[in-house]
Write a protein that holds these residues in place. Structure first.
Motif, PDB file in Angstrom:
ATOM      1  N   TYR A  76       0.902  -1.518   0.038  1.00  0.00           N
ATOM      2  CA  TYR A  76       0.069   0.084   0.130  1.00  0.00           C
ATOM      3  C   TYR A  76       0.939   1.348   0.034  1.00  0.00           C
ATOM      4  O   TYR A  76       2.060   1.368   0.353  1.00  0.00           O
ATOM      5  N   ILE A  77       0.369   2.444  -0.427  1.00  0.00           N
ATOM      6  CA  ILE A  77       0.972   3.669  -0.383  1.00  0.00           C
ATOM      7  C   ILE A  77       0.975   4.020   1.080  1.00  0.00           C
ATOM      8  O   ILE A  77      -0.157   3.940   1.854  1.00  0.00           O
ATOM      9  N   ASP A  78       2.089   4.478   1.948  1.00  0.00           N
ATOM     10  CA  ASP A  78       2.006   4.727   3.134  1.00  0.00           C
ATOM     11  C   ASP A  78       2.512   6.279   3.246  1.00  0.00           C
ATOM     12  O   ASP A  78       3.477   6.641   3.641  1.00  0.00           O
ATOM     13  N   GLY A  79       1.568   7.168   2.915  1.00  0.00           N
ATOM     14  CA  GLY A  79       2.019   8.527   2.857  1.00  0.00           C
ATOM     15  C   GLY A  79       1.502   9.461   1.843  1.00  0.00           C
ATOM     16  O   GLY A  79       0.890   8.826   0.975  1.00  0.00           O
ATOM     17  N   THR A  80       1.860  10.537   1.577  1.00  0.00           N
ATOM     18  CA  THR A  80       1.437  11.383   0.653  1.00  0.00           C
ATOM     19  C   THR A  80       2.631  11.215  -0.534  1.00  0.00           C
ATOM     20  O   THR A  80       3.899  11.429  -0.507  1.00  0.00           O
ATOM     21  N   PRO A  81       2.065  10.521  -1.757  1.00  0.00           N
ATOM     22  CA  PRO A  81       2.958  10.556  -2.996  1.00  0.00           C
ATOM     23  C   PRO A  81       3.138  11.844  -3.659  1.00  0.00           C
ATOM     24  O   PRO A  81       2.282  12.587  -3.500  1.00  0.00           O
ATOM     25  N   GLY A  82       4.094  12.008  -4.404  1.00  0.00           N
ATOM     26  CA  GLY A  82       4.293  12.743  -5.212  1.00  0.00           C
ATOM     27  C   GLY A  82       5.359  12.422  -6.569  1.00  0.00           C
ATOM     28  O   GLY A  82       5.441  11.222  -6.783  1.00  0.00           O
ATOM     29  N   SER A  83       5.865  13.190  -7.401  1.00  0.00           N
ATOM     30  CA  SER A  83       6.643  12.725  -8.341  1.00  0.00           C
ATOM     31  C   SER A  83       7.895  12.098  -7.928  1.00  0.00           C
ATOM     32  O   SER A  83       8.672  12.846  -7.201  1.00  0.00           O
ATOM     33  N   ASN A  84       8.124  11.111  -8.467  1.00  0.00           N
ATOM     34  CA  ASN A  84       9.473  10.042  -8.041  1.00  0.00           C
ATOM     35  C   ASN A  84       9.493  10.013  -6.481  1.00  0.00           C
ATOM     36  O   ASN A  84      10.376   9.896  -5.843  1.00  0.00           O
ATOM     37  N   ASP A  85       8.230  10.058  -5.786  1.00  0.00           N
ATOM     38  CA  ASP A  85       8.025  10.061  -4.327  1.00  0.00           C
ATOM     39  C   ASP A  85       6.909   9.020  -4.157  1.00  0.00           C
ATOM     40  O   ASP A  85       5.742   9.538  -4.122  1.00  0.00           O
ATOM     41  N   THR A  86       7.239   7.804  -3.967  1.00  0.00           N
ATOM     42  CA  THR A  86       6.008   6.888  -3.648  1.00  0.00           C
ATOM     43  C   THR A  86       6.175   5.937  -2.283  1.00  0.00           C
ATOM     44  O   THR A  86       6.743   4.752  -2.389  1.00  0.00           O
ATOM     45  N   PRO A  87       5.934   6.443  -1.183  1.00  0.00           N
ATOM     46  CA  PRO A  87       6.450   5.718  -0.065  1.00  0.00           C
ATOM     47  C   PRO A  87       5.318   4.432   0.007  1.00  0.00           C
ATOM     48  O   PRO A  87       4.252   4.423  -0.278  1.00  0.00           O
ATOM     49  N   GLY A  88       5.875   3.289   0.436  1.00  0.00           N
ATOM     50  CA  GLY A  88       4.906   2.212   0.753  1.00  0.00           C
ATOM     51  C   GLY A  88       5.102   1.385   2.032  1.00  0.00           C
ATOM     52  O   GLY A  88       5.778   1.495   2.837  1.00  0.00           O
ATOM     53  N   ARG A  89       4.179   0.478   1.929  1.00  0.00           N
ATOM     54  CA  ARG A  89       4.059  -0.278   3.253  1.00  0.00           C
ATOM     55  C   ARG A  89       3.652  -1.531   2.731  1.00  0.00           C
ATOM     56  O   ARG A  89       2.820  -1.920   1.980  1.00  0.00           O
ATOM     57  N   LEU A  90       4.373  -2.852   3.208  1.00  0.00           N
ATOM     58  CA  LEU A  90       3.954  -4.065   3.009  1.00  0.00           C
ATOM     59  C   LEU A  90       3.250  -4.649   4.244  1.00  0.00           C
ATOM     60  O   LEU A  90       3.672  -4.524   5.322  1.00  0.00           O
ATOM     61  N   VAL A  91       2.280  -5.454   3.819  1.00  0.00           N
ATOM     62  CA  VAL A  91       1.366  -6.203   4.513  1.00  0.00           C
ATOM     63  C   VAL A  91       1.166  -7.680   4.586  1.00  0.00           C
ATOM     64  O   VAL A  91       1.046  -8.055   3.432  1.00  0.00           O
ATOM     65  N   PHE A  92       1.428  -8.407   5.717  1.00  0.00           N
ATOM     66  CA  PHE A  92       1.350  -9.898   5.457  1.00  0.00           C
ATOM     67  C   PHE A  92       0.170 -10.264   6.221  1.00  0.00           C
ATOM     68  O   PHE A  92       0.032  -9.996   7.587  1.00  0.00           O
ATOM     69  N   GLY A  93      -0.678 -11.007   5.651  1.00  0.00           N
ATOM     70  CA  GLY A  93      -2.006 -11.463   6.267  1.00  0.00           C
ATOM     71  C   GLY A  93      -2.111 -12.771   6.291  1.00  0.00           C
ATOM     72  O   GLY A  93      -1.799 -13.689   5.423  1.00  0.00           O
ATOM     73  N   THR A  94      -2.661 -13.546   7.159  1.00  0.00           N
ATOM     74  CA  THR A  94      -3.321 -14.800   7.309  1.00  0.00           C
ATOM     75  C   THR A  94      -4.785 -14.930   7.591  1.00  0.00           C
ATOM     76  O   THR A  94      -5.167 -14.003   8.565  1.00  0.00           O
ATOM     77  N   THR A  95      -5.273 -16.070   7.451  1.00  0.00           N
ATOM     78  CA  THR A  95      -6.629 -16.245   7.649  1.00  0.00           C
ATOM     79  C   THR A  95      -6.681 -17.196   9.055  1.00  0.00           C
ATOM     80  O   THR A  95      -6.318 -18.450   8.646  1.00  0.00           O
ATOM     81  N   ALA A  96      -7.147 -17.048   9.995  1.00  0.00           N
ATOM     82  CA  ALA A  96      -7.379 -17.583  11.146  1.00  0.00           C
ATOM     83  C   ALA A  96      -8.411 -18.751  10.898  1.00  0.00           C
ATOM     84  O   ALA A  96      -9.427 -18.794   9.967  1.00  0.00           O
ATOM     85  N   ASP A  97      -8.516 -19.786  11.777  1.00  0.00           N
ATOM     86  CA  ASP A  97      -9.409 -20.984  11.725  1.00  0.00           C
ATOM     87  C   ASP A  97     -10.824 -20.506  12.003  1.00  0.00           C
ATOM     88  O   ASP A  97     -10.947 -19.938  12.857  1.00  0.00           O
ATOM     89  N   GLY A  98     -11.695 -20.861  10.849  1.00  0.00           N
ATOM     90  CA  GLY A  98     -12.973 -20.356  10.972  1.00  0.00           C
ATOM     91  C   GLY A  98     -13.218 -18.901  10.661  1.00  0.00           C
ATOM     92  O   GLY A  98     -14.283 -18.176  10.626  1.00  0.00           O
ATOM     93  N   GLY A  99     -12.130 -18.209   9.964  1.00  0.00           N
ATOM     94  CA  GLY A  99     -12.313 -16.946   9.631  1.00  0.00           C
ATOM     95  C   GLY A  99     -12.575 -16.791   8.158  1.00  0.00           C
ATOM     96  O   GLY A  99     -12.604 -17.779   7.339  1.00  0.00           O
ATOM     97  N   THR A 100     -13.053 -15.689   7.833  1.00  0.00           N
ATOM     98  CA  THR A 100     -13.517 -15.428   6.294  1.00  0.00           C
ATOM     99  C   THR A 100     -12.610 -14.799   5.439  1.00  0.00           C
ATOM    100  O   THR A 100     -12.879 -14.810   4.186  1.00  0.00           O
ATOM    101  N   GLY A 101     -11.306 -14.488   5.900  1.00  0.00           N
ATOM    102  CA  GLY A 101     -10.220 -13.675   5.077  1.00  0.00           C
ATOM    103  C   GLY A 101      -9.318 -13.419   5.722  1.00  0.00           C
ATOM    104  O   GLY A 101      -9.114 -13.577   7.050  1.00  0.00           O
ATOM    105  N   PRO A 102      -7.931 -13.111   5.263  1.00  0.00           N
ATOM    106  CA  PRO A 102      -6.716 -12.708   5.763  1.00  0.00           C
ATOM    107  C   PRO A 102      -6.815 -11.327   6.636  1.00  0.00           C
ATOM    108  O   PRO A 102      -7.651 -10.326   6.381  1.00  0.00           O
ATOM    109  N   THR A 103      -6.515 -11.559   7.975  1.00  0.00           N
ATOM    110  CA  THR A 103      -6.209 -10.272   8.644  1.00  0.00           C
ATOM    111  C   THR A 103      -4.882 -10.049   9.054  1.00  0.00           C
ATOM    112  O   THR A 103      -3.644 -10.943   8.722  1.00  0.00           O
ATOM    113  N   THR A 104      -4.255  -8.748   9.080  1.00  0.00           N
ATOM    114  CA  THR A 104      -2.930  -8.406   9.074  1.00  0.00           C
ATOM    115  C   THR A 104      -2.216  -9.066  10.248  1.00  0.00           C
ATOM    116  O   THR A 104      -2.422  -9.146  11.369  1.00  0.00           O
ATOM    117  N   ALA A 105      -1.005  -9.865   9.915  1.00  0.00           N
ATOM    118  CA  ALA A 105      -0.395 -10.592  11.126  1.00  0.00           C
ATOM    119  C   ALA A 105       0.935  -9.786  11.255  1.00  0.00           C
ATOM    120  O   ALA A 105       1.558  -9.717  12.455  1.00  0.00           O
TER     121      ALA A 105
END
Length: 326
Positions: A280-309
């Motif tokens: 994801y973009i993590d901040g205010t982007p600009g020309s040649n300036d694209t801060p980012g964030r990596l997110v790792f998610g897993t789905t718990a037993d009985g869960g309906t989709g991934p949540t951030t781990a």
């Protein structure tokens, strides 16, 4: 008198005659040659049991020939030639060519008898079948004028292999043995590329443009680079806020740039995710300036989709979500 036959004995004759009644039904029997130095006019039928040798021009409105016709020179037709039975050209397998000329092309159809090749628009085909044209050169195969496939060159210089039919798929196949063709890939009418499946499937609720499926380890994708340097291959995922192909409209904070989703069949469909890696973009982007964030998610037993781990933000802080033990 009327209805009488006139028989000319052996020798050479030149004659114009009728039966005396003006019906044109007279009969001429000649047991040698019949030579004409001028015009022969016959109002009825002429039946030849032997050879007819014409050194000049024969103007014939209708010709009905029951036997063979052998021509040692050129046949020129000023009107339509109609053949109601089989016709063979070059039955003696001589090294001769056959050419059909159109109103604007001297080689609309050309058969190269010496090299066993056919040309359309050319008198020197280099392959068994060659189509040449200065503008569009297209071969069309289909069911109707609106349902067909075509391959060739467009007038703008681009090359095309297309299917023009509602719901029509474009299939590619190969044969390994016994001439049995196996489908290897298809492009659906919706533009999806399928390698393995013959129908598009939904993954996590989405129908991907490229789908690969197999029964063994061949259900995999490899990207391998060979170069005499320290560089390796790459996989690029990206996003913009553009509304058309090729637009580079700038993204905004927290926009999703891409993801790798891990999908599991649950016995009913392929809609469930077991885990994901997203950026994801993590901040205010600009020309040649694209801060980012990596997110790792897993789905718990009985869960309906991934949540951030775990996540790694634009400052490279590692944030781990700790589950509460019960």
């Amino acid at each position: 008198g009327s209805g009488a036959n006139i028989t000319i004995g052996n020798g050479k004759v030149a004659a114009i005659f009728t039966d005396g009644a003006g019906s044109g039904a007279a009969v001429l029997d000649a047991f040698a040659d019949l030579e004409l130095s001028s015009t022969l006019t016959v109002a009825g039928n002429v039946d030849f049991n032997g050879d007819l040798d014409v050194d000049g021009t024969a103007n014939l409105d209708i010709v009905d020939i029951d036997g063979a016709v052998d021509m040692a020179s050129t046949l020129t037709l000023g009107s339509t030639l109609t053949v109601n039975a089989g016709a063979v050209f070059n039955e003696a397998s001589a090294d001769v060519d056959f050419r059909v000329e159109s109103n604007g092309n001297a080689n609309m159809l050309f058969v190269d008898g010496g090299n066993d090749r056919i040309g359309i628009g050319t008198n020197s085909p280099s392959t068994q079948l060659q189509l040449l044209n200065a503008g569009e050169s297209m071969i069309r195969m289909g069911y109707s004028t609106t349902q067909y496939a075509q391959v060739g060159r467009n007038s703008d210089g681009s090359y095309e292999l297309s299917v023009y039919e509602n719901g029509g798929n474009l299939k590619f196949g190969t044969s390994e043995a016994n001439n049995a063709t196996t489908e290897r890939m298809r492009i659906t009418a919706a533009g999806q590329i399928l390698v393995g499946p013959t129908a598009s499937n939904a993954y996590g609720g989405v129908y991907p443009r490229l789908q690969l499926e197999g029964l063994d380890s061949t259900a995999s994708i490899s990207v391998f680079r060979d170069s005499a340097d320290a560089n390796g291959p790459a996989l690029y995922l990206g996003s913009s806020r553009g509304t058309a192909i090729g637009h580079d409209t700038i993204v905004q904070d927290d926009d999703h740039l891409g993801a790798v989703y891990f999908v599991a069949a649950d016995g009913g469909d392929r809609a469930c995710l077991g885990g994901e890696i997203s950026c994801y973009i993590d901040g205010t982007p600009g020309s040649n300036d694209t801060p980012g964030r990596l997110v790792f998610g897993t789905t718990a037993d009985g869960g309906t989709g991934p949540t951030t781990a775990m996540s790694i933000d634009s400052s490279q802080n590692v944030l781990v979500e700790l589950a509460t033990a019960e």
